[in-house]
Design a protein around this motif. Sequence first.
Motif, PDB file in Angstrom:
ATOM      1  N   GLU A 140     -12.122  12.393   3.021  1.00  0.00           N
ATOM      2  CA  GLU A 140     -12.856  10.963   3.207  1.00  0.00           C
ATOM      3  C   GLU A 140     -13.536  10.675   4.486  1.00  0.00           C
ATOM      4  OE1 GLU A 140      -9.322   8.341   2.898  1.00  0.00           O
ATOM      5  OE2 GLU A 140      -9.291   8.419   0.671  1.00  0.00           O
ATOM      6  N   GLU A 166      -1.656  16.263  -0.864  1.00  0.00           N
ATOM      7  CA  GLU A 166      -2.443  15.095  -0.605  1.00  0.00           C
ATOM      8  C   GLU A 166      -2.862  14.734   0.771  1.00  0.00           C
ATOM      9  OE1 GLU A 166      -3.322  12.984  -2.987  1.00  0.00           O
ATOM     10  OE2 GLU A 166      -2.190  13.865  -4.580  1.00  0.00           O
ATOM     11  N   ASN A 204       1.826   6.504  -7.213  1.00  0.00           N
ATOM     12  CA  ASN A 204       0.887   7.473  -7.587  1.00  0.00           C
ATOM     13  C   ASN A 204       1.203   8.675  -7.267  1.00  0.00           C
ATOM     14  OD1 ASN A 204      -0.871   5.498  -8.041  1.00  0.00           O
ATOM     15  ND2 ASN A 204      -1.857   5.255  -5.900  1.00  0.00           N
ATOM     16  N   ARG A 221       2.282   1.829  -3.342  1.00  0.00           N
ATOM     17  CA  ARG A 221       1.548   2.367  -4.401  1.00  0.00           C
ATOM     18  C   ARG A 221       1.056   3.949  -4.167  1.00  0.00           C
ATOM     19  NH1 ARG A 221      -2.012  -1.391  -3.429  1.00  0.00           N
ATOM     20  NH2 ARG A 221      -3.200  -0.143  -2.006  1.00  0.00           N
ATOM     21  N   GLN A 222       1.195   4.205  -2.914  1.00  0.00           N
ATOM     22  CA  GLN A 222       0.726   5.603  -2.644  1.00  0.00           C
ATOM     23  C   GLN A 222       2.182   6.330  -3.093  1.00  0.00           C
ATOM     24  OE1 GLN A 222       0.358   5.588   1.590  1.00  0.00           O
ATOM     25  NE2 GLN A 222      -1.743   5.079   1.605  1.00  0.00           N
ATOM     26  N   GLU A 274      -7.464  12.936   3.060  1.00  0.00           N
ATOM     27  CA  GLU A 274      -7.706  12.138   4.406  1.00  0.00           C
ATOM     28  C   GLU A 274      -8.863  12.963   5.241  1.00  0.00           C
ATOM     29  OE1 GLU A 274      -4.494  11.551   7.047  1.00  0.00           O
ATOM     30  OE2 GLU A 274      -3.336  10.176   5.751  1.00  0.00           O
ATOM     31  N   VAL A 290     -10.936   3.548  -9.443  1.00  0.00           N
ATOM     32  CA  VAL A 290     -11.727   3.021  -8.198  1.00  0.00           C
ATOM     33  C   VAL A 290     -12.902   2.444  -8.473  1.00  0.00           C
ATOM     34  CG1 VAL A 290     -12.799   3.823  -5.785  1.00  0.00           C
ATOM     35  CG2 VAL A 290     -10.933   5.189  -7.035  1.00  0.00           C
ATOM     36  N   GLY A 320      -3.624   7.503 -10.513  1.00  0.00           N
ATOM     37  CA  GLY A 320      -4.078   6.606  -9.534  1.00  0.00           C
ATOM     38  C   GLY A 320      -4.840   7.251  -8.507  1.00  0.00           C
ATOM     39  N   ARG A 353       0.843  -1.266   0.172  1.00  0.00           N
ATOM     40  CA  ARG A 353      -0.030  -0.073   0.063  1.00  0.00           C
ATOM     41  C   ARG A 353       0.780   1.180   0.060  1.00  0.00           C
ATOM     42  NH1 ARG A 353      -4.786   1.435   4.472  1.00  0.00           N
ATOM     43  NH2 ARG A 353      -5.542   3.554   3.307  1.00  0.00           N
ATOM     44  N   ARG A 354       1.833   1.334   0.929  1.00  0.00           N
ATOM     45  CA  ARG A 354       2.789   2.537   0.925  1.00  0.00           C
ATOM     46  C   ARG A 354       3.499   2.656  -0.591  1.00  0.00           C
ATOM     47  NH1 ARG A 354       5.584   1.655   6.870  1.00  0.00           N
ATOM     48  NH2 ARG A 354       3.954   1.774   8.033  1.00  0.00           N
ATOM     49  N   ASP A 372      -6.455   6.147  -4.136  1.00  0.00           N
ATOM     50  CA  ASP A 372      -6.726   4.955  -3.182  1.00  0.00           C
ATOM     51  C   ASP A 372      -8.275   5.370  -2.766  1.00  0.00           C
ATOM     52  OD1 ASP A 372      -4.527   3.732  -3.023  1.00  0.00           O
ATOM     53  OD2 ASP A 372      -4.036   4.554  -1.013  1.00  0.00           O
ATOM     54  N   SER A 373      -9.100   6.469  -3.179  1.00  0.00           N
ATOM     55  CA  SER A 373     -10.359   6.664  -2.978  1.00  0.00           C
ATOM     56  C   SER A 373     -11.079   7.587  -4.168  1.00  0.00           C
ATOM     57  CB  SER A 373     -10.503   7.466  -1.721  1.00  0.00           C
ATOM     58  OG  SER A 373      -9.734   8.698  -1.789  1.00  0.00           O
TER      59      SER A 373
END
Length: 332
Positions: free
Chosen positions: A330, A323, A197, A193-194, A327, A294, A241, A190-191, A243-244
């Motif tokens: 979300e 970025e 992106n 991928r972040q 958070e 997504v 990319g 996950r890290r 994640d949300s």
Amino acid sequence: MYVIVEFIESGEVEFLPAKWLINENQIFYPPVDAANHRKKMSTPNENWRMFEVVVQSRATTEITARKKLSRFLEGFSDLSCTELPRVRSRPPSQRCLEDEYSSSMQKRSRMEVSTSAHQVEEQSSTCMLPDFPSTSTPLIPLEVPRSNSTLYQTSEAAQILSTVQELLEIAKSNAEKIEMLSKIQLSHDRRLRQIQNLLLVQNDDPEILQIKSVEELKNLNSKLENPSTQNSMVSSLRKVGGDSVSMAVRRILQHLLDKDLISKLNWKGGGSKFGVISLPNVLTIIRKTVMLIVPKSNFEMVDSYMKKFLKNYHPRVNSRLGESNVEEDEQQ
């Protein structure tokens, strides 16, 4: 009142309340938590299923039903007797085997001597008896065979059991380690991928140049009437990319449009700002790209986050926070 029934479909055997029985061949059975329903002697309702069964026996109490079920599972055909046979908890020791064998051999010797003496008394009345050896002659002691095979089998079974327990402990330990490594791997993926992106957002895509004016944006909308151009644009934009949904919308708009141009846009237009709703082709590629990034998203979610982003966008605030605002979006 209980019945011991065998389910025809699965072959399983259970003891159940007699009031669940429809007839000698059918019974109601709860969909969930059968043990609790059986304990409470629940009444069947329309949600219960019906199964084909064979009634093996009946019992007045739960204890009797359990005993009869145990006898049936052990292969007893007669379930009228509820007394279970006593089973020796462990094999007899070598000393017990030797004592039992010695006792049986001594009894057999005494019986043979008594029978011989009785026959001699009957013959003494009619004929002369030959000279028999004195009764004081010591008997030859009998050797008791030792069952070494039994001892060997017991020892071998204990070693096998110990080995199996050790293997189970090792397997349990390895399973815990694998689970922990899987969690660590997921966190690292996950890290990574972040980071990837983020690098894609920071590096300009050579296939897409940032649009800096409303006129260029209108021209792009006209070019996107060609389906092949739309597909090419979507393939390039999906690299940003996210994640949300909120993160993907933010990255696409910042990647496609200049920050000064974004500050001049809103959803419906009005005043000094230009409305993006008048650019259907541009909105279509943004929606398609976000839905590829997504998969759980839809057009309504993309439009909602796009409206919010354009309404609250400020060049200095967004360039400084980057970025970190994702958070907050979300959580809201």
